[in-house]
Scaffold this active site. Structure first.
Site, short mmCIF file in Angstrom:
data_model
loop_
_atom_site.label_atom_id
_atom_site.label_comp_id
_atom_site.label_asym_id
_atom_site.label_seq_id
_atom_site.Cartn_x
_atom_site.Cartn_y
_atom_site.Cartn_z
N ASP A 132 2.90 5.65 -6.50
CA ASP A 132 4.13 5.54 -5.72
C ASP A 132 5.39 5.45 -6.58
O ASP A 132 6.50 5.50 -6.07
CB ASP A 132 4.07 4.30 -4.81
CG ASP A 132 2.99 4.47 -3.74
OD1 ASP A 132 2.92 5.56 -3.17
OD2 ASP A 132 2.23 3.52 -3.50
N HIS A 178 -2.07 -2.12 -9.82
CA HIS A 178 -3.09 -1.55 -8.94
C HIS A 178 -4.32 -2.42 -8.99
O HIS A 178 -4.66 -2.95 -10.05
CB HIS A 178 -3.45 -0.12 -9.38
CG HIS A 178 -4.10 0.66 -8.31
ND1 HIS A 178 -5.44 0.57 -8.05
CD2 HIS A 178 -3.57 1.50 -7.39
CE1 HIS A 178 -5.72 1.35 -7.03
NE2 HIS A 178 -4.61 1.92 -6.59
N HIS A 217 0.88 -1.18 0.00
CA HIS A 217 0.00 0.00 0.00
C HIS A 217 0.92 1.23 0.00
O HIS A 217 1.78 1.35 -0.85
CB HIS A 217 -0.90 -0.12 1.23
CG HIS A 217 -2.07 0.83 1.29
ND1 HIS A 217 -2.39 1.70 0.30
CD2 HIS A 217 -3.00 1.02 2.26
CE1 HIS A 217 -3.47 2.39 0.63
NE2 HIS A 217 -3.86 2.00 1.84
#
Ligand code: CMC
Length: 440
Positions: free
Chosen positions: A365, A309, A270
């Site tokens: 990210d 994702h 995450h």
């Protein structure tokens, strides 16, 4: 209902019985399956959905994602427009209240937040107690939970006025606690908030001020941080938002609830992925090593961090905005040499069948860490930078949960796979059937 087209008709081939289930908003209710049973003693039919791959757990008006089209909206506004036109505090207002603020509403909102940026001095002593090498995210989680001890009234979660006060406090104090965890890692004295400054500039003041009487933030970096905060502020029912809702459903106070959500965020699958990306890029070391690294991933030796994702099966729209922001930051800080490796990694992965077939694209990210590092943060702090703005999203989700009459304490079912009932055998007659794994 018989003639209603918005239904499913299910035939139970075990019994031949037929059931008609309403379809509302593209969903059937799992509880509508319960009456489907073989005999009256049956528990009834459940759904099985590990990791909630196809289960809506709530109704929400906060954030919308279309993963196939790469679309992200907060309260109906596209993330691109918000990042382009708004400050982080405006977006925070939007997420919590449902509309963008007028000038007066904004000033009032800002003054409430500013009023609560200080934390009790005992939080300082608590943080001083952490070891010099404590992970900043662990400090953040612990200190956010500790705020609960100062605000016992926050347990009155059914009181909307109390909730509002705690929302101001949490949004205001998250940067203070985050900055102090950063200063602690460096062995620097903690810096108090400067309420003349805007949200991100004040955060930078608490991070980087040395002995100058007034900290002046570089406007490009302050704006870039604001954009990054906007992009990270909410993302509908992800792991940490789901944690916020699950923990909050037992009516815990918002401080411990936010700490639980932050703990969920800290994992490398995450929010912890931004730190993992930096470590991965460092491990790859140079552009020339990228093909061999990608090959090793395809052979099953780990994952490409910052890729993939659960929801986006197209480019993550946040990654595109971050890539643009990176260029503005690098004009001030100079280019991060890891950028070259990241771009090559993205290029090679996006041409590769393994990634194309699985629809794996860079996520939020992938590039954020490169910007954060150029700004001077160490990788262990990256997830804290994610947690500050996400606190707003968690609170919006928490508020919505508490106002939703359909919600109750979260409590999934299970399919029991253990033994059926057996008898306890005295210790001297037991065999050591199970080998206990050795500790490291
Ligand atoms: N690198 C290589 N292969 C991958 C990756 C990756 N990053 N992600 C998924 N796969 C493969 C996976 O092995 C599986 O292959 P196969 O079908 O052969 O078994 C296939 O793609 C489907 O993956 P999945 O594990 O079923 O996907 P998921 O929806 O459960 O996981 C994810 C989503 C984000 C946890 C995962 O893609 C991942 O671990 N990515 C790396 C960590 C990361 O960047 N996380 C940040 C997510 S975005 C920000 C946030 O949530 O905070």
């Amino acid at each position: 209902m018989e003639n209603d087209k918005n239904t499913f008709t299910i035939t139970d081939n075990r019994t031949g019985a037929s059931y008609t289930l309403p379809i509302v908003d593209g969903c059937i209710r799992a509880m509508d399956l319960r009456p489907i049973k073989v005999n009256p003693d049956d528990f009834g039919t459940m759904t099985y959905d590990p990791a909630f791959m196809n289960t809506a757990s709530c109704r929400s008006a906060v954030t919308f994602i279309d993963g196939d089209k790469g679309v992200l909206w907060y309260r109906g506004y596209s993330i691109d427009q918000l990042a382009e036109s708004c400050t982080f505090l405006e977006v925070a207002y939007l997420l919590i209240n449902g509309e963008l603020p007028t000038k007066d509403q904004y000033e009032e909102w800002r003054s409430h937040i500013v009023h609560h940026t200080l934390v009790h001095e005992n939080i300082k002593s608590l943080m001083e107690g952490f070891r010099y090498d404590a992970h900043p995210m662990s400090m953040f989680v612990s200190a956010m939970a500790a705020l609960s001890t100062f605000y016992p009234d926050s347990r009155k979660v059914r009181d909307a006025r109390q909730r509002r006060l705690d929302i101001y406090r949490l949004i205001a104090k998250a940067p203070t606690i985050a900055a102090w965890s950063y200063r602690h890692s460096l062995g620097l004295p903690y810096v108090y908030p400067d309420n003349d400054l805007r949200y991100t500039a004040n955060f930078m003041n608490m991070l980087w001020r040395k002995v100058e009487p007034k900290y002046v933030a570089n406007p490009v970096l302050a704006r870039a941080l604001g954009i990054l905060f906007i992009l990270h502020a909410d993302h509908e029912q992800n792991c940490s938002a789901n944690t916020m809702r699950c923990v909050g459903s037992s009516e815990t106070d918002p401080y411990v609830t936010t700490a639980a959500a932050a703990a969920a965020l800290s994992g490398p699958l995450h929010g912890g992925a931004n730190e993992a990306v930096l470590r991965m890029l460092n491990e790859i070391g140079s552009k020339d090593n990228v093909p061999a690294y990608v090959k090793s991933i395809k052979e099953g030796k780990g994952k490409l961090m910052g890729f993939g994702h659960r929801v986006y099966k197209n480019y993550d729209p946040r990654a595109r905005i971050i890539k643009r922001t990176a260029e503005e930051v690098f004009d001030v800080t100079g280019k991060n040499p890891l950028l070259e490796i990241a771009i090559e990694l993205e290029r090679i992965a996006l041409e590769d069948d393994y990634f194309i077939k699985r629809k794996l694209y860079p996520n939020v990210d992938f590039y954020s860490g490169i910007i954060y590092q150029a700004m001077g943060f160490s990788p262990s702090f990256f997830t804290v930078l994610f947690a500050i703005p996400r606190t707003v999203g968690w609170l919006a989700q928490w508020q919505e949960l508490l106002e939703d009459k359909e919600q109750k304490i979260a409590r999934p079912r299970q399919i029991y796979t253990g033994y059926s009932r057996r008898e306890v055998v005295p210790m001297d007659q037991r065999g050591a059937e199970v080998a206990i794994p050795a500790a490291r």
